[in-house]
Scaffold this motif. Structure first.
Motif, PDB file in Angstrom:
ATOM      1  N   HIS A  83       0.573  -1.220   0.016  1.00  0.00           N
ATOM      2  CA  HIS A  83       0.327  -0.092  -0.144  1.00  0.00           C
ATOM      3  C   HIS A  83       1.109   1.549  -0.391  1.00  0.00           C
ATOM      4  O   HIS A  83       1.455   1.183   0.572  1.00  0.00           O
ATOM      5  CB  HIS A  83      -0.757   0.249   1.204  1.00  0.00           C
ATOM      6  N   GLY A  84       0.264   2.499  -0.298  1.00  0.00           N
ATOM      7  CA  GLY A  84       1.048   3.334  -0.469  1.00  0.00           C
ATOM      8  C   GLY A  84       0.186   4.622  -0.156  1.00  0.00           C
ATOM      9  O   GLY A  84      -1.292   4.153   0.149  1.00  0.00           O
ATOM     10  N   CYS A  85       0.201   5.527   0.720  1.00  0.00           N
ATOM     11  CA  CYS A  85      -0.949   6.688   0.957  1.00  0.00           C
ATOM     12  C   CYS A  85      -1.870   6.555  -0.226  1.00  0.00           C
ATOM     13  O   CYS A  85      -1.087   7.666  -1.849  1.00  0.00           O
ATOM     14  CB  CYS A  85       0.117   8.001   1.628  1.00  0.00           C
ATOM     15  N   GLU A  86      -2.521   7.410  -0.223  1.00  0.00           N
ATOM     16  CA  GLU A  86      -3.471   7.504  -1.150  1.00  0.00           C
ATOM     17  C   GLU A  86      -3.850   8.912  -1.435  1.00  0.00           C
ATOM     18  O   GLU A  86      -4.812   9.610  -1.189  1.00  0.00           O
ATOM     19  CB  GLU A  86      -4.768   6.627  -0.896  1.00  0.00           C
ATOM     20  N   CYS A  87      -3.270   9.729  -2.068  1.00  0.00           N
ATOM     21  CA  CYS A  87      -2.651  10.984  -2.277  1.00  0.00           C
ATOM     22  C   CYS A  87      -3.078  11.578  -3.182  1.00  0.00           C
ATOM     23  O   CYS A  87      -2.419  12.543  -3.651  1.00  0.00           O
ATOM     24  CB  CYS A  87      -2.074  11.879  -1.236  1.00  0.00           C
ATOM     25  N   VAL A  88      -2.339  11.091  -4.306  1.00  0.00           N
ATOM     26  CA  VAL A  88      -2.058  11.520  -5.469  1.00  0.00           C
ATOM     27  C   VAL A  88      -3.147  12.007  -6.531  1.00  0.00           C
ATOM     28  O   VAL A  88      -4.369  10.892  -6.367  1.00  0.00           O
ATOM     29  CB  VAL A  88      -1.135  10.673  -6.175  1.00  0.00           C
ATOM     30  N   VAL A  89      -3.052  12.474  -7.204  1.00  0.00           N
ATOM     31  CA  VAL A  89      -4.164  12.418  -7.866  1.00  0.00           C
ATOM     32  C   VAL A  89      -3.584  12.619 -10.018  1.00  0.00           C
ATOM     33  O   VAL A  89      -3.211  13.683  -9.824  1.00  0.00           O
ATOM     34  CB  VAL A  89      -4.917  14.411  -8.375  1.00  0.00           C
ATOM     35  N   GLU A  90      -4.514  11.654 -10.062  1.00  0.00           N
ATOM     36  CA  GLU A  90      -3.660  11.364 -11.419  1.00  0.00           C
ATOM     37  C   GLU A  90      -4.856  12.002 -12.505  1.00  0.00           C
ATOM     38  O   GLU A  90      -6.832  12.381 -12.817  1.00  0.00           O
ATOM     39  CB  GLU A  90      -4.547   9.814 -12.086  1.00  0.00           C
ATOM     40  N   VAL A  91      -4.002  13.228 -13.470  1.00  0.00           N
ATOM     41  CA  VAL A  91      -5.047  14.020 -14.314  1.00  0.00           C
ATOM     42  C   VAL A  91      -5.460  13.589 -15.298  1.00  0.00           C
ATOM     43  O   VAL A  91      -4.414  13.049 -16.300  1.00  0.00           O
ATOM     44  CB  VAL A  91      -4.390  15.327 -14.224  1.00  0.00           C
ATOM     45  N   THR A  92      -6.010  13.808 -16.643  1.00  0.00           N
ATOM     46  CA  THR A  92      -5.889  13.491 -17.995  1.00  0.00           C
ATOM     47  C   THR A  92      -6.261  14.893 -18.581  1.00  0.00           C
ATOM     48  O   THR A  92      -7.111  15.456 -18.233  1.00  0.00           O
ATOM     49  CB  THR A  92      -7.438  12.339 -18.104  1.00  0.00           C
ATOM     50  N   ALA A  93      -5.026  14.896 -19.599  1.00  0.00           N
ATOM     51  CA  ALA A  93      -5.056  16.321 -20.043  1.00  0.00           C
ATOM     52  C   ALA A  93      -4.207  16.380 -21.511  1.00  0.00           C
ATOM     53  O   ALA A  93      -3.105  15.614 -20.966  1.00  0.00           O
ATOM     54  CB  ALA A  93      -4.885  17.229 -19.267  1.00  0.00           C
ATOM     55  N   ALA A  94      -4.461  16.646 -22.422  1.00  0.00           N
ATOM     56  CA  ALA A  94      -3.312  16.909 -23.680  1.00  0.00           C
ATOM     57  C   ALA A  94      -2.387  17.650 -22.627  1.00  0.00           C
ATOM     58  O   ALA A  94      -2.053  18.787 -22.009  1.00  0.00           O
ATOM     59  CB  ALA A  94      -4.156  18.008 -24.737  1.00  0.00           C
ATOM     60  N   HIS A  95      -0.867  17.045 -23.013  1.00  0.00           N
ATOM     61  CA  HIS A  95       0.564  17.711 -22.727  1.00  0.00           C
ATOM     62  C   HIS A  95       1.148  17.945 -23.841  1.00  0.00           C
ATOM     63  O   HIS A  95       1.400  16.262 -24.291  1.00  0.00           O
ATOM     64  CB  HIS A  95       0.062  17.359 -21.160  1.00  0.00           C
ATOM     65  N   ASP A  96       2.251  18.568 -22.977  1.00  0.00           N
ATOM     66  CA  ASP A  96       3.412  18.004 -24.228  1.00  0.00           C
ATOM     67  C   ASP A  96       5.093  17.593 -22.577  1.00  0.00           C
ATOM     68  O   ASP A  96       5.898  17.368 -22.872  1.00  0.00           O
ATOM     69  CB  ASP A  96       4.305  18.872 -24.166  1.00  0.00           C
ATOM     70  N   LYS A  97       4.052  17.341 -20.980  1.00  0.00           N
ATOM     71  CA  LYS A  97       5.325  16.957 -20.797  1.00  0.00           C
ATOM     72  C   LYS A  97       6.602  15.740 -21.003  1.00  0.00           C
ATOM     73  O   LYS A  97       6.040  14.387 -21.168  1.00  0.00           O
ATOM     74  CB  LYS A  97       4.628  16.972 -18.927  1.00  0.00           C
ATOM     75  N   THR A  98       7.351  15.848 -19.960  1.00  0.00           N
ATOM     76  CA  THR A  98       7.910  14.728 -20.471  1.00  0.00           C
ATOM     77  C   THR A  98       8.827  14.174 -18.838  1.00  0.00           C
ATOM     78  O   THR A  98       8.893  14.734 -17.799  1.00  0.00           O
ATOM     79  CB  THR A  98       9.531  14.328 -21.443  1.00  0.00           C
ATOM     80  N   CYS A  99       9.467  12.782 -18.613  1.00  0.00           N
ATOM     81  CA  CYS A  99      11.018  13.170 -17.697  1.00  0.00           C
ATOM     82  C   CYS A  99      11.188  13.915 -17.200  1.00  0.00           C
ATOM     83  O   CYS A  99      11.676  14.169 -16.097  1.00  0.00           O
ATOM     84  CB  CYS A  99      11.483  12.039 -17.781  1.00  0.00           C
ATOM     85  N   ALA A 100      11.388  15.371 -18.200  1.00  0.00           N
ATOM     86  CA  ALA A 100      12.613  16.405 -17.439  1.00  0.00           C
ATOM     87  C   ALA A 100      11.620  17.024 -16.635  1.00  0.00           C
ATOM     88  O   ALA A 100      11.972  18.190 -16.171  1.00  0.00           O
ATOM     89  CB  ALA A 100      12.663  17.009 -18.846  1.00  0.00           C
ATOM     90  N   ASP A 101      10.337  16.796 -16.398  1.00  0.00           N
ATOM     91  CA  ASP A 101       8.815  17.435 -16.168  1.00  0.00           C
ATOM     92  C   ASP A 101       8.599  16.783 -14.306  1.00  0.00           C
ATOM     93  O   ASP A 101       8.356  17.810 -13.663  1.00  0.00           O
ATOM     94  CB  ASP A 101       8.200  18.216 -16.074  1.00  0.00           C
ATOM     95  N   ILE A 102       9.870  15.675 -14.642  1.00  0.00           N
ATOM     96  CA  ILE A 102       9.196  15.037 -13.110  1.00  0.00           C
ATOM     97  C   ILE A 102       9.416  16.532 -11.685  1.00  0.00           C
ATOM     98  O   ILE A 102      11.505  16.770 -11.669  1.00  0.00           O
ATOM     99  CB  ILE A 102       9.984  14.259 -13.109  1.00  0.00           C
ATOM    100  N   GLY A 103       9.111  16.248 -10.659  1.00  0.00           N
ATOM    101  CA  GLY A 103       9.575  17.277 -10.275  1.00  0.00           C
ATOM    102  C   GLY A 103       9.438  19.100  -9.881  1.00  0.00           C
ATOM    103  O   GLY A 103       9.711  19.281  -9.065  1.00  0.00           O
ATOM    104  N   SER A 104       8.519  19.279 -11.184  1.00  0.00           N
ATOM    105  CA  SER A 104       8.338  20.969 -11.517  1.00  0.00           C
ATOM    106  C   SER A 104       6.764  21.291 -10.306  1.00  0.00           C
ATOM    107  O   SER A 104       6.398  20.390  -9.686  1.00  0.00           O
ATOM    108  CB  SER A 104       7.722  21.016 -13.241  1.00  0.00           C
ATOM    109  N   LEU A 105       6.740  22.030 -10.476  1.00  0.00           N
ATOM    110  CA  LEU A 105       6.297  22.761  -9.307  1.00  0.00           C
ATOM    111  C   LEU A 105       5.327  23.204 -10.110  1.00  0.00           C
ATOM    112  O   LEU A 105       5.887  24.255 -10.689  1.00  0.00           O
ATOM    113  CB  LEU A 105       6.717  23.955  -8.303  1.00  0.00           C
TER     114      LEU A 105
END
Length: 498
Positions: A83-105
Motif C-alpha cells: 500500500h501507498g498513501c492514497e494522496c495522488v491525483v491522476e490528471v487526464t489532459a493534453a500535455h507535452d510533459k516528459t521525464c524532464a518535468d518530474i518534480g516541477s512545481l
C-alpha cells in the motif's frame, strides 16, 4: 529441505506426508514490478508427489496470494506492504510533459501548489498537492485540482495543464525504500548466504525497508533533480523515512514459517494499528470446502446471521461475514485475545465437516512472545482482528480498527513472532500441531467434535510441558508423554528442555 531461486522468487521444499512434499514459494526477493512497493510476501503453497523431481512443479495447489504482506496504519491510512498513501491525483489532459518535468512545481486556480510526480503516458499525469495537514508528521493532501495548473518552477515544458478528467485517491507508490533483502540457509549449524540451489536444514529471508513520509516526497524530487531534469521515470520512495520495517522469515525443516518482526517509528507520526500478518483464503482444491476454525472466539452475529467459528465453518459457502471485527466482547476470555486460526482444505464427500478427510490444514497466528504475549496484546488492542467477506482474516497485533476503542493509541515499536504452518490433520474431530521457535516448541491442540477424544504426544528429547492456556480440556504429562483430553476446547503448551 531444498531451496531454489528463479527470478525474484524463492522455492522451498520440505517433507509433508508419505506421498507428498510441501512446496512454498515467496516472491519479490530483490525486486518486482516497476513502481510497486514490492514487499517480500507469500506467493503460493502446493503439494508435490515425492517422486516429483522438478521443485518448481506444483501438483496439488493449496493456496496462492497476491496480497499477504501486512501494511501499517499511519495517519488514518494503510501504508507499507503493498500500500501507498492514497494522496495522488491522476490528471487526464493534453500535455507535452516528459521525464524532464518530474518534480516541477505548479499552482492551481485556488493558489494551491502541486508537484508533478510521474508522466504516466501521453494523456495522464500524476500530481501531489502541497501538504495541507497540521505538520509534516500530520500530513494531508488535496483530492482534486482546482481549475488549471500554471507552471511555477523546476520544469522543462511550462505550458499550462488543463484537466479534462481527474481521479483522486490514487496510491503513492512506491512508498517502500528497500534497505536489504537477503536469503540465508543453515546447514550443520552454519548460517551461509544463499548463492544457488541447495539442500539445507533451515532458511531465512531477511527484509528491511523504510516507509517514506509522503509529505517529503515532492521536495526530495526537486532537490535531487539534475539541472536539465530527469531523463527517466523516478521512484517515489524518496524523502524522509518515517517507519522502519524489519522482518525475518525463518523457515524450519518441517515447513513452519516464523514471521519474526521488529518494527520502529522513525518520526512522530500517528501509528495506531499493525496487522502484523495477513491471511487470504486457502484453495478449495477438491470442492469440499475450506473450513475455518478460530479458537477463543465466541459466536458472533452480523446482519441477523450468527457465525460460530469455535468449530470448523465452511468459508466456501454463503452467508459469510461481510466485515466482522473480533471485538473484546466477542472473546471467550477477556484477558486473552484470539491469536490464531486454522483453515482446513477438505476433500470432496458430504456436506458436513466430519464427512471427509482433509488434504491439508493451514495454521497461522502469533506466538506468545514479546508484544504478542496475551497480556500485552490485551492491553494494546480493542479487536483481535477482522473477518471480511473476501474470506480473508486480518489478525491485529497492535491497535484496532478505527472507532473500536475510545482512545487511538500511538505506538513507537512492535516486536513479535507470527507463524504459519501447513500440516496434515490426523482426525476429523480434533487436531494438533507444533511450532518450533528457538529452544522452545509450542504445541497447539483443538477439539470440536463433541465426543470425548485424546491426544497422546511423546515429549521429545526429555522436554517438559508447560501449560500456557487451556479451555474446556484436561491434560497430564508423565513418563515422557503429554496427554490432552476433551470434546470441545483448546490448549497451548510450551515444550522446553529440562
Amino acid at each position: 529441505m531444498k531451496l531454489s531461486m528463479s527470478g525474484n522468487r524463492l522455492a522451498v521444499q520440505t517433507p509433508f506426508s508419505k506421498t507428498h512434499n510441501l512446496l512454498q514459494i515467496f516472491s519479490n526477493i530483490g525486486g518486482g514490478y516497476r513502481y510497486a512497493n514490492n514487499p517480500v510476501e507469500f506467493h503460493l503453497a502446493a503439494l508435490q508427489r515425492t517422486e516429483q523431481t522438478d521443485i518448481w512443479h506444483p501438483d496439488v495447489l493449496l493456496a496462492y496470494a497476491t496480497d499477504e504482506a501486512a501494511p501499517v496504519w499511519i495517519n488514518g491510512g494503510d501504508i507499507g506492504g503493498n500500500h501507498g498513501c492514497e494522496c495522488v491525483v491522476e490528471v487526464t489532459a493534453a500535455h507535452d510533459k516528459t521525464c524532464a518535468d518530474i518534480g516541477s512545481l505548479w499552482k492551481d486556480d485556488a493558489g494551491l501548489d502541486w508537484t508533478l510526480l510521474r508522466v504516466v503516458d501521453g494523456e495522464r499525469l500524476w500530481f501531489l498537492s502541497e501538504n495541507t495537514g497540521a505538520s509534516k508528521t500530520e500530513y494531508a493532501f488535496a483530492s482534486a485540482v482546482s481549475g488549471k495548473l500554471t507552471y511555477a518552477s523546476c520544469g522543462a515544458h511550462p505550458s499550462p495543464v488543463v484537466p479534462e478528467r481527474q481521479q483522486g485517491g490514487r496510491a503513492l507508490t512506491s512508498s517502500n525504500r528497500h534497505l536489504r533483502t537477503d536469503v540465508f540457509y543453515v546447514r550443520d549449524g552454519r548460517r551461509l548466504p544463499y548463492t544457488g540451489d541447495v539442500t539445507c536444514d533451515s532458511a531465512e529471508i531477511v527484509e528491511e525497508y523504510e516507509i517514506v513520509n509522503p509529505a517529503t516526497v515532492a521536495e526530495a524530487l526537486r532537490r535531487r533533480r539534475p539541472a536539465d531534469g530527469y531523463d527517466a521515470p523516478q521512484t517515489l520512495a524518496v524523502g524522509e523515512g518515517m517507519f522502519l520495517y524489519r522482518m525475518t522469515l525463518r523457515i524450519a525443516g518441517d515447513g513452519t514459517v516464523l514471521c519474526d518482526f521488529d518494527h520502529r517509528l522513525l518520526q512522530e507520526v500517528r501509528w495506531s494499528s499493525l496487522l502484523g500478518i495477513m491471511y487470504q483464503v486457502r484453495c478449495d482444491t477438491e470442492n469440499g470446502g475450506v473450513w475455518r476454525y478460530i479458537p477463543k472466539l465466541l459466536p458472533l452475529t452480523e446482519d441477523g446471521v450468527t457465525y460460530d467459528f469455535s468449530a470448523p465453518y465452511n468459508t466456501s459457502g454463503e452467508p459469510f461475514p461481510k466485515r466482522a471485527p473480533m471485538l473484546r466482547s466477542r472473546w471467550l476470555d477477556p484477558e486473552s485475545p484470539p491469536d490464531r486460526q486454522i483453515d482446513f482444505i477438505r476433500a470432496r464427500g458430504g456436506t458436513r465437516f466430519e464427512d471427509a478427510d482433509c488434504i491439508a490444514a493451514f495454521a497461522g497466528g502469533y506466538l506468545p512472545l514479546y508484544d504478542g504475549a496475551p497480556e500485552v496484546r490485551r492491553r494494546n488492542i480493542g479487536a483481535a482482528g477482522t473477518i471480511v467477506g473476501s474470506r480473508k482474516t486480518y489478525p491485529t497485533f497492535l491497535g484496532s480498527e478505527p472507532g473500536e476503542q475510545p482512545e487511538r493509541r500511538s505506538f513507537t515499536s512492535a516486536r513479535g513472532v507470527g507463524f504459519r504452518k501447513f500440516f496434515l490433520p490426523e482426525s476429523r474431530t480434533h487436531s494438533w500441531y507444533t511450532i518450533p521457535c528457538g529452544e522452545t516448541e509450542y504445541l497447539y491442540a483443538d477439539f470440536w467434535g463433541g465426543a470425548e477424544e485424546e491426544i497422546s504426544y511423546p515429549l521429545p528429547d526429555g522436554r517438559k510441558a508447560e501449560m500456557l492456556e487451556c479451555y474446556g480440556l484436561t491434560w497430564e504429562a508423565g513418563d515422557g508423554v503429554l496427554k490432552i483430553r476433551g470434546s470441545r476446547g483448546t490448549a497451548v503448551f510450551a515444550l522446553t528442555r529440562g
